[in-house]
Design a protein around this motif. Structure first.
Motif, PDB file in Angstrom:
ATOM      1  N   PRO A   1       0.830  -1.205   0.000  1.00  0.00           N
ATOM      2  CA  PRO A   1       0.000   0.000   0.000  1.00  0.00           C
ATOM      3  C   PRO A   1       0.865   1.255   0.000  1.00  0.00           C
ATOM      4  O   PRO A   1       1.987   1.230   0.493  1.00  0.00           O
ATOM      5  CB  PRO A   1      -0.795  -0.121   1.298  1.00  0.00           C
ATOM      6  CG  PRO A   1      -0.658  -1.538   1.704  1.00  0.00           C
ATOM      7  CD  PRO A   1       0.637  -2.022   1.160  1.00  0.00           C
ATOM      8  N   LYS A   2       0.312   2.339  -0.520  1.00  0.00           N
ATOM      9  CA  LYS A   2       1.086   3.580  -0.566  1.00  0.00           C
ATOM     10  C   LYS A   2       1.382   4.129   0.817  1.00  0.00           C
ATOM     11  O   LYS A   2       2.286   4.937   0.991  1.00  0.00           O
ATOM     12  CB  LYS A   2       0.339   4.623  -1.395  1.00  0.00           C
ATOM     13  CG  LYS A   2       0.303   4.293  -2.885  1.00  0.00           C
ATOM     14  CD  LYS A   2      -0.344   5.410  -3.681  1.00  0.00           C
ATOM     15  CE  LYS A   2      -0.325   5.075  -5.167  1.00  0.00           C
ATOM     16  NZ  LYS A   2      -0.927   6.154  -5.978  1.00  0.00           N
ATOM     17  N   THR A   3       0.618   3.701   1.807  1.00  0.00           N
ATOM     18  CA  THR A   3       0.854   4.185   3.172  1.00  0.00           C
ATOM     19  C   THR A   3       2.013   3.466   3.853  1.00  0.00           C
ATOM     20  O   THR A   3       2.428   3.842   4.930  1.00  0.00           O
ATOM     21  CB  THR A   3      -0.402   3.974   4.025  1.00  0.00           C
ATOM     22  OG1 THR A   3      -0.764   2.589   3.951  1.00  0.00           O
ATOM     23  CG2 THR A   3      -1.544   4.832   3.508  1.00  0.00           C
ATOM     24  N   THR A   4       2.514   2.399   3.204  1.00  0.00           N
ATOM     25  CA  THR A   4       3.611   1.622   3.807  1.00  0.00           C
ATOM     26  C   THR A   4       4.898   2.449   3.823  1.00  0.00           C
ATOM     27  O   THR A   4       5.231   3.106   2.840  1.00  0.00           O
ATOM     28  CB  THR A   4       3.860   0.331   3.009  1.00  0.00           C
ATOM     29  OG1 THR A   4       2.664  -0.439   3.010  1.00  0.00           O
ATOM     30  CG2 THR A   4       4.996  -0.473   3.627  1.00  0.00           C
ATOM     31  N   MET A   5       5.598   2.418   4.934  1.00  0.00           N
ATOM     32  CA  MET A   5       6.886   3.098   5.027  1.00  0.00           C
ATOM     33  C   MET A   5       7.966   2.079   5.382  1.00  0.00           C
ATOM     34  O   MET A   5       7.810   1.316   6.328  1.00  0.00           O
ATOM     35  CB  MET A   5       6.859   4.193   6.080  1.00  0.00           C
ATOM     36  CG  MET A   5       8.183   4.943   6.207  1.00  0.00           C
ATOM     37  SD  MET A   5       8.116   6.244   7.447  1.00  0.00           S
ATOM     38  CE  MET A   5       7.022   7.391   6.645  1.00  0.00           C
ATOM     39  N   LEU A   6       9.022   2.066   4.600  1.00  0.00           N
ATOM     40  CA  LEU A   6      10.172   1.199   4.878  1.00  0.00           C
ATOM     41  C   LEU A   6      11.322   2.053   5.383  1.00  0.00           C
ATOM     42  O   LEU A   6      11.536   3.166   4.895  1.00  0.00           O
ATOM     43  CB  LEU A   6      10.595   0.455   3.609  1.00  0.00           C
ATOM     44  CG  LEU A   6       9.570  -0.540   3.068  1.00  0.00           C
ATOM     45  CD1 LEU A   6       9.960  -0.975   1.679  1.00  0.00           C
ATOM     46  CD2 LEU A   6       9.476  -1.741   3.981  1.00  0.00           C
ATOM     47  N   ARG A   7      12.052   1.531   6.328  1.00  0.00           N
ATOM     48  CA  ARG A   7      13.175   2.277   6.888  1.00  0.00           C
ATOM     49  C   ARG A   7      14.449   1.453   6.805  1.00  0.00           C
ATOM     50  O   ARG A   7      14.428   0.258   7.085  1.00  0.00           O
ATOM     51  CB  ARG A   7      12.899   2.636   8.358  1.00  0.00           C
ATOM     52  CG  ARG A   7      11.867   3.727   8.507  1.00  0.00           C
ATOM     53  CD  ARG A   7      11.530   3.943   9.964  1.00  0.00           C
ATOM     54  NE  ARG A   7      10.681   5.116  10.141  1.00  0.00           N
ATOM     55  CZ  ARG A   7      10.097   5.431  11.268  1.00  0.00           C
ATOM     56  NH1 ARG A   7      10.267   4.677  12.331  1.00  0.00           N
ATOM     57  NH2 ARG A   7       9.356   6.506  11.356  1.00  0.00           N
ATOM     58  N   LEU A   8      15.535   2.093   6.457  1.00  0.00           N
ATOM     59  CA  LEU A   8      16.843   1.477   6.510  1.00  0.00           C
ATOM     60  C   LEU A   8      17.479   1.882   7.833  1.00  0.00           C
ATOM     61  O   LEU A   8      17.481   3.063   8.178  1.00  0.00           O
ATOM     62  CB  LEU A   8      17.730   1.952   5.359  1.00  0.00           C
ATOM     63  CG  LEU A   8      17.206   1.703   3.944  1.00  0.00           C
ATOM     64  CD1 LEU A   8      18.219   2.208   2.929  1.00  0.00           C
ATOM     65  CD2 LEU A   8      16.959   0.223   3.730  1.00  0.00           C
ATOM     66  N   ALA A   9      18.006   0.899   8.567  1.00  0.00           N
ATOM     67  CA  ALA A   9      18.607   1.202   9.868  1.00  0.00           C
ATOM     68  C   ALA A   9      19.892   0.403  10.040  1.00  0.00           C
ATOM     69  O   ALA A   9      20.026  -0.701   9.523  1.00  0.00           O
ATOM     70  CB  ALA A   9      17.631   0.870  10.994  1.00  0.00           C
TER      71      ALA A   9
END
Length: 916
Positions: A1-9
């Motif tokens: 979904p467009k609301t999904t947020m992925l983060r690199l950590a």
């Protein structure tokens, strides 16, 4: 979904992020630090916070401009309440004119790694008493905090087992750490899920930083399963460094530039390279996972759902089917997350960038249709995740021979000399820690040392230790630049070491007064151990610990001995350079500085080495007191065979400036030697007597008390003993008559035999029983001193040999192979005190094993050995054979040189050989 947020950590925080290979990797770590500052995870003083933000400003908007800085700080929140220290930020930023973004990132990492909260992620817990605490994990082990103050560290080396049971997190320690009673520590976390999460993080950190290889999964149980089957998935740090070194992947150049556009967030494609480096990054999907995994809720970089679909669609090596397969397969083990490789050089060896096989996203949420459609959408613009690693071009490993791989890195001799300085400095700092960290901890725990002696000891060695910590960091940074880990090497300003050495040799002169007090420190420490029973026990117990791999007082000599090493290395550099070389002047001036210091301390070192040897022997010999009497000098120790009524009996002889002692090995496990007799040197005569007794390599010692016949193992050994005895006899003639008085009350079991007959002594039962009872009263003793090696190898060592060995110490990584094995094992090897000590890495606190080299011959392999590698040397003693492989011709020659010089006793044997 467009609301999904992925983060690199960042997942794994290495102890020194400044050694990360690639500029882009360091940039990602700097972003993580920026995120930690904004989220108040990285607690530090206002000055430190302002300095960090000033470097971040320099990397993002370039040189100082007050109006632009203030405007940028208004729209970008680096710190909560940053307005309070805005003035300090601007003041610091003003000083960074001309600094590139890469240099700014490097400075951010350098500042951050020194902070106690670097890489720390708190997990709320409580101890058995219900006290609220915070648990965390790092490269060194499990940490315990109260508030933001660290109150305990459980090093991986001390931990025997980590486990959890419901909400209880259990740490089982090795018995020698806490004794046999309370060896399990218990902490209570908020829930079972939190407890399991923290346990998993510990498992991953331990595997990554401590293990050689990724652990193999256990076989599945047929009927019942018990406990978690979780294992770390991915290469360990050791595997990464080895893989990178062996494969040699081509590096794609990347240089980040200042972004002159002042916006609230940096445009995603402004500074991102076209190659993703092998940083320790974890790609997570937020939302549901953040509740179960609070440890990973951080975002150095953020990708919206649409951005991510664009990135993936532009990667030709990553198909939709492959991604779906990875997603679906991960549902069976939703707790596992594979990571990209950590791009770092923890071992100080030049390495290239790891080749990653694929980018895997594993999600317990599955893959919904909306997301699948986006995967096939054509993207516009360059993608930050578009990498040769993910394409067909990056999937093939570059094949080239060893010679071509070696040409990839600096091959100048000066570079390898600088690497030798780095390697030996690491070992030297570890040696200082034996006193400053480990011994201090032992005496404080038992409250065994008087306050005055504590102040004398640690006030003299702590400043030296702190200075060399900074010095080591400078060398590591210079070698990192020299090896081309940033674009700075293209300017050619960093392919030298003389300026670093000159600056630090000048600074080291300020510590001469501390070094001159080491004589007093050694003397007072020895007096206190004789006077205070509690301190004596702590001292003896500490010498039995693995970390104390040499006699304890040997470590107090290391600071002065290190100056001698600097002098030898600087001479080698000056000899290598031509007078026109840009580094020659600095090296020559540094040599002048260190020569001035060594000339002041030379006599002090000779006196200290003699005192240290006498105190070491005092601990190892039974039947003599006051061995450290003023004026007495140690000359030689070694094994000879004494003629008795039973025939030739092995004895250990010790030659001093005023007497000759002979002893035998104790009959219990204490490893001490019992004195059988002593012979004053005054009036002594030594004659060769092979013909008279028909015993090879035999000579007779005539003294005022008795006459004894002894035999050496070789003609060379006999020559060494006779030469030193005659020299000592001449010295005794010129000295005063004090020696007889000193020994009158100190030597036990004197013999009153007539002097006009040869003594053929035989031990009585009374002697044996008295020896056994006196030995039983002693504590168990270490067996890594030279006297024990001489006893078993049937050889001898002189004080001159010890002095030569001081200048022939070496450290570094070698590959080791046994005679009948096929594989090579990479080890950190330290050569000191005639012995090789083996470690897994240079960061380990104690050696895994040791190999005394007295009696060993060093040579190059012959054809029959079947060694088809370059730079291999062979060590052999009778049927014991070892092969060691160095990384370069220079390193190979240095190992051969130091081992030959230290084990063949050239200082003595050369005197006995013909001049031609």
């Amino acid at each position: 979904p467009k609301t999904t947020m992925l983060r690199l950590a960042v997942k794994f925080f290495p102890p020194d992020p400044g050694q990360l290979q690639e500029e882009y990797t360091r940039y990602l770590f700097a972003l993580q630090i920026k995120r930690d500052l904004a989220e108040e995870r990285l607690t530090c003083s206002d000055n430190t916070a302002a300095l960090l933000v000033s470097h971040l400003l320099q990397s993002e908007i370039g040189d100082f401009s007050e109006s632009e800085d203030r405007e940028h700080l208004k729209t970008n929140q680096y710190l909560p309440n940053q307005e309070r220290i805005e003035g300090k930020i601007l003041e610091f930023h003003r000083k960074h004119v001309g600094q590139t973004p890469a240099e700014s990132d490097f400075q951010v990492l350098e500042i951050d790694r020194k902070l106690e909260m670097y890489g720390i992620r708190f997990h709320l817990a409580s101890d058995r008493e219900g006290t609220k605490i915070n648990l965390a994990v790092s490269h060194m082990g499990v940490l315990v905090f109260q508030g933001n103050t660290k109150i305990n560290t459980f090093n991986w080396s001390k931990v025997r087992k980590l486990s959890f049971k419901r909400k209880r997190f259990l740490i089982k320690l090795h018995p020698e750490v806490c004794g046999p009673y309370q060896d399990t520590l218990e902490f209570l976390l908020g829930s079972r899920d939190e407890c399991k999460t923290f346990w998993k993080i510990c498992v991953e950190y331990h595997t990554f930083f401590r293990l050689f290889d990724q652990p193999k999964p256990k076989a599945k149980a047929v009927f019942f399963t018990r406990g978690s089957s979780f294992r770390y998935s991915g290469r360990t740090q050791k595997q990464l460094v080895d893989y990178i070194k062996d494969s040699g992947m081509k590096k794609t150049p990347y240089e980040r530039r200042h972004s002159k556009v002042r916006v609230s967030t940096r445009a995603l494609n402004t500074d991102m390279p076209k190659q993703v480096s092998s940083a320790a990054l974890l790609i997570l999907q937020s939302g549901k996972l953040t509740t179960s995994f609070p440890r990973w809720k951080e975002s150095g970089l953020e990708l919206k759902g649409s951005d991510f679909s664009t990135c993936v669609s532009e990667s030709p090596g990553l198909t939709t089917d492959a991604l779906q397969q990875n997603m679906v397969s991960s549902q069976s083990s939703p707790d596992r997350y594979s990571t990209e490789a950590v791009d770092m050089n923890m071992e100080g060896l030049p390495v290239d960038h790891a080749q990653l096989s694929s980018l895997m996203l594993k999600s317990p949420l599955g893959l919904n249709p909306a997301f699948r459609v986006n995967l096939n959408t054509a993207g516009q613009g360059s993608s930050p995740l578009l990498s040769p690693v993910l394409s067909d071009a990056g999937s093939a490993r570059i094949e080239e021979d060893d010679e071509m791989k070696r040409k990839r890195y600096p091959t100048d001799k000066a570079y390898f000399i600088a690497k030798e300085i780095l390697a030996t400095e690491r070992t030297y700092l570890k040696d200082l820690e034996v006193i400053t960290v480990w011994f201090r901890s032992a005496v404080i725990k038992e409250n065994a040392m008087p306050e005055g002696l504590m102040t004398l000891l640690f006030s003299n060695i702590d400043p030296i230790y702190e200075f060399h910590r900074g010095f080591l960091k400078e060398i590591e940074q210079r070698l990192s630049l020299w090896e081309g880990k940033t674009n700075a090497h293209m300017k050619g300003d960093y392919q030298r070491i003389g300026d670093v050495l000159l600056r630090n040799m000048r600074a080291l002169k300020e510590f001469t007064s501390y070094l001159q007090k080491h004589d007093e420190v050694l003397t007072e420490l020895e007096k206190a151990t004789k006077r205070l029973k509690k301190l004596e026990m702590v001292y003896k117990d500490f010498e039995l610990q693995k970390v104390c791999y040499l006699p304890l007082n040997t470590f107090l000599l290391k600071p002065i001995q290190r100056l001698m090493h600097y002098k030898v290395i600087l001479r080698r550099l000056c000899k290598h350079y031509t007078a026109e070389h840009r580094d020659f002047a600095d090296c020559r001036n540094a040599l002048k500085e260190v020569t001035e210091m060594t000339s002041q301390l030379r006599h002090s070192l000779i006196r200290l080495e003699n005192f240290q040897k006498l105190t070491e022997l005092q601990h190892d010999l039974i039947g003599i007191d006051n061995l450290t009497a003023p004026g007495r000098e140690f000359i030689r120790e070694g094994c000879l065979y004494k003629l008795t009524k039973k025939g030739l009996q092995q004895r250990m002889f010790f030659l001093f400036s005023d007497m000759l002692l002979y002893t035998s090995k104790g009959v219990t496990g204490t490893n001490q030697f019992k004195i059988h007799g002593h012979l004053p040197l005054h009036g002594m005569l030594v004659e060769e007597s092979e013909n008279e007794w028909t015993v090879p390599h035999c000579f007779t010692i005539y003294s005022a008390q008795k006459t004894i016949v002894v035999a050496a193992s070789t003609h060379l050994e006999m020559g060494k003993w006779m030469e030193d005895l005659n020299m000592a006899i001449e010295m005794a003639k010129k000295s005063t008559e004090k020696s007889d008085t000193l020994l009158e009350n100190s030597v036990c079991n004197r013999s009153n035999r007539s002097s006009d007959e040869v003594s053929l002594e035989q031990e009585s039962e009374d002697d044996i029983h008295s020896s056994r009872s006196s030995l039983d009263r002693q504590s168990h003793h270490r067996a890594n001193t030279t006297m024990h090696v001489c006893w078993y190898r049937n050889t001898s060592v002189s004080m001159t040999d010890h002095s030569v060995a001081v200048e022939n110490q070496l450290s570094g990584y070698l590959l080791r192979k046994f005679k009948n094995s096929n594989g090579w094992q990479k080890l950190w090897v330290v050569f000191t005190n005639f012995c090789l000590f083996f470690y897994k890495t240079h960061q380990d606190d104690y050696p895994l094993a040791s190999l005394p080299l007295l009696g060993y011959a060093v040579s190059s392999p012959v054809e029959a050995d079947g060694i088809q590698k370059d730079y291999v040397f062979k060590l052999q003693f009778k049927s014991h054979v070892y092969f060691f492989r160095a990384e370069s011709k220079y390193t190979f020659e240095r190992w051969m040189e130091v081992i030959k010089r230290a084990t063949s006793s050239p200082a003595r044997s050369s005197l006995l050989l013909p001049k031609d």
